[in-house]
Design an enzyme around this catalytic site. Sequence first.
Site, PDB file in Angstrom:
ATOM      1  N   ASP A  44       2.549   1.348  -1.735  1.00 46.85           N
ATOM      2  CA  ASP A  44       3.177   1.443  -3.046  1.00 46.85           C
ATOM      3  C   ASP A  44       2.178   0.850  -4.049  1.00 46.85           C
ATOM      4  OD1 ASP A  44       4.818   1.819  -5.195  1.00 46.85           O
ATOM      5  OD2 ASP A  44       6.582   0.878  -4.304  1.00 46.85           O
TER       6      ASP A  44
HETATM    7  C1  BGC Z   1       7.271   2.574  -7.319  1.00 48.73           C
HETATM    8  C2  BGC Z   1       6.995   3.844  -6.519  1.00 48.73           C
HETATM    9  C3  BGC Z   1       6.139   4.778  -7.336  1.00 48.73           C
HETATM   10  C4  BGC Z   1       4.870   4.065  -7.737  1.00 48.73           C
HETATM   11  C5  BGC Z   1       3.918   4.915  -8.568  1.00 48.73           C
HETATM   12  C6  BGC Z   1       6.033   1.967  -7.907  1.00 48.73           C
HETATM   13  O1  BGC Z   1       6.396   1.013  -8.848  1.00 48.73           O
HETATM   14  O2  BGC Z   1       7.915   1.639  -6.480  1.00 48.73           O
HETATM   15  O3  BGC Z   1       8.193   4.464  -6.165  1.00 48.73           O
HETATM   16  O4  BGC Z   1       5.882   5.942  -6.600  1.00 48.73           O
HETATM   17  O5  BGC Z   1       5.209   2.928  -8.524  1.00 48.73           O
HETATM   18  O6  BGC Z   1       4.434   5.112  -9.839  1.00 48.73           O
END
Ligand code: BGC
Length: 777
Positions: A227
């Site tokens: 993530d």
């Molecule tokens: C989120 C993810 C997301 C990623 C990219 C993170 O803050 O938890 O779900 O895909 O950011 O935007």
Amino acid sequence: MTSRTDLSDLSLAEKAALGSGADFWTTEAIGPVPALTLTDGPHGVRRQTGATDHLGLAGSEPATCFPPAVGLANSWDPGLVRRVGEALGREARALGVDVLLGPGVNIKRDPRGGRNFEYYSEDPLLTGRLGAAWVEGVQSAGVGASLKHFAANNAEHDRMRASSDIDPRPLREIYLRAFSHIVRTARPWTVMCSYNRINGVPAAENRWLLTDLLRGEWGFDGVVVSDWGAVVDRPASVAAGLDLAMPGGPGAGDDRVVAAVEAGVLAEAEVTAAAANVARLAERVRTTRTPAGADGAGASPGHADPGAPSEGTAGSGVSGALADTHHRLAREVAARCVVLLQNDRDLLPLTPGRRIAVIGPFAAEPRYQGGGSSHVTATRVDVPLDEIRTLGGDAVSYHPGFTGASGEADAAALREEAVAAARAAEVAVVFLGLAADQESEGFDREHLELPAEQLELLAAVVRAQPDTVVVLAHGGVLRLEPVARLAPAVLDGALLGQAGGGALADVLFGVVNPSGRLAETVPVRLQDTPAYLNFPGENSHVRYGEGLFVGYRWYDARDLDVCYPFGHGLSYTTFGCSGLSAEPAGDGFTVRLTVTNTGTRPGREVVQIYTGVAESAVQRPVRALAGVAVTGELEPGASEQVSIEVPREDLTYWETRTEQWVLESGTYRIWAGASSRDLRAETDIDLAGDALRVPITIDSTLGEAMADPRAAAALGAVFGEMADSMGGGDALGTDMMRMISSIPLNRLALFGMAPEQLDALLAAANADGPDPHGPAD
Ligand code: BGC
């Protein structure tokens, strides 16, 4: 699939660089491996070509905003979700995206969870079926999916540090089950590890999770991506099985990976394996987009994609015919997600031409998606009020009724005006819900309440106009008892995406018969919820103390009243179910039944199959969802035969003593239900399960040994002697076995058993070969 890209010419530094992004959304192009573009998110393509961020703050190119998972899941329909996935894949390709960051398949553990709107359900089977369909749809278009957030990321509070402390059974049976199903059946090209820790170990450094389980047990052969910002110790992450750290940039730690290899604390083979996984992902993108036998020119990732729909580019978003077609699909899908919670006096559907007072700011400025990284710039937005006017005719008036987003007008005056209009109309349609700033990624809610001014308005409107319909917009579960008590008819839209306005109008006027079903329970009150005392945890630890009893499993086990049960949803027609039967099939069984439309309007039925084992040796929910099917649109009087496979893996429990999945032998009750609380038919099937053999050790108790036929046989003689030495009777009038069954075998020496007797007993108990009391051959 092994990588065919030759990485042998790459230096260690280049291989390390393949394992982190070039920037916020793209990977490095190095040697034979092209750059890949990843982007959010589950219900639309958030392609940023200017400023970048992972919280949905900066803009993105226009793309279709389909219903977020909270709405989509209420369709209960994998076929429909697959079509959404295909459309998302087409848009991703048009916008130059190689991997779309979704689906989000974390279990809805607590209704206060801030990303409730991004996840499907409280039930792992429903989540797994829908998530698999999403992955299959997206990947059929040559775009990779990223199954997230792996794993046990069930709250926003302290999400980058908190440890989800979960016992093995709930971890396996509830929180990992959907991930496992999707990895094994839909084979996502990437899996995104979560921010949180699991039983103390960060997901991004968790070798058991990312390697032993994901690759070893489930056979995953794609890329594990972090993530955004989840990686703290890059060498430790690489060692655990993380292939791609995102976002990239100077802080991504390529130099630390190289230094760790040079210092001998990280094997170069681990770095090479991660680079090879990224190279394989690029091959997958290329080969899926290249028709067999074609030369592949122009179809590779990181290059212009002539196979992509032409009505969209990374610079201008989705447009033209593609935008039109997908908006129509978004409306069809959204209508299938609307749940009719109640409909007293058959108030719905509305008859066009009646005098309708539409009340509430959400009718004019709809709330249709959640906040944070999944936030999409919609190609257009259907306004419910306009759509109601289109279908309902000229006698539709609009009244804000409460302050909502505008915030400035005088609440009492707004209310009075709306109440007067409701009184003068023949029916009132009141839009209630949560505003965007009341729920989002990044924080959890503290309660389940609708704003008080909305409930006060509703009470006043209903007093003036008994024929009142409530339409709800929200991403998180609401306490609906006050609404249910006041309003005769309630339509739950949750969040429906950009075409939700048209979809709501379609359901209000009966153009579409509602077939949505709740994918999560609506409790009577927050204090009843399973994790009430264990959410969001303390000092960066969240104890999953409710264990297996998440969602309806909890309310059923505790026999608690709920406001609306899991699976609930009414229809404008009625359905009968007959001929329920179950027959062994493969290593599970097949359920068959006939659904008949017994009402007067065409409509679809959602068939829900639940199972339970009354006489179980292990703790179990009273019943659990075991299968789902959605019928086609049935004309009045028409029937459809439904057949649902229930495979072994959906019936097994995780046996903690032997660390294996076990199918318990016994009688399985099967219910066909209209919800988890409205069971319409039942039957039983006897299943011959797995032979469970728990090793008998010196720590086993006498009770456990007596339950094992071999150990019991070996113990028989000893017990005889012990009973004799105690006088052979039962002087206290109690059952000796019950009194001594908790004594571990290693204490028997204290009661006169010789060490060699104990050794012989253990040898006999654990001997291979036929069970001395087993069935004769
Ligand atoms: C989120 C993810 C997301 C990623 C990219 C993170 O803050 O938890 O779900 O895909 O950011 O935007």
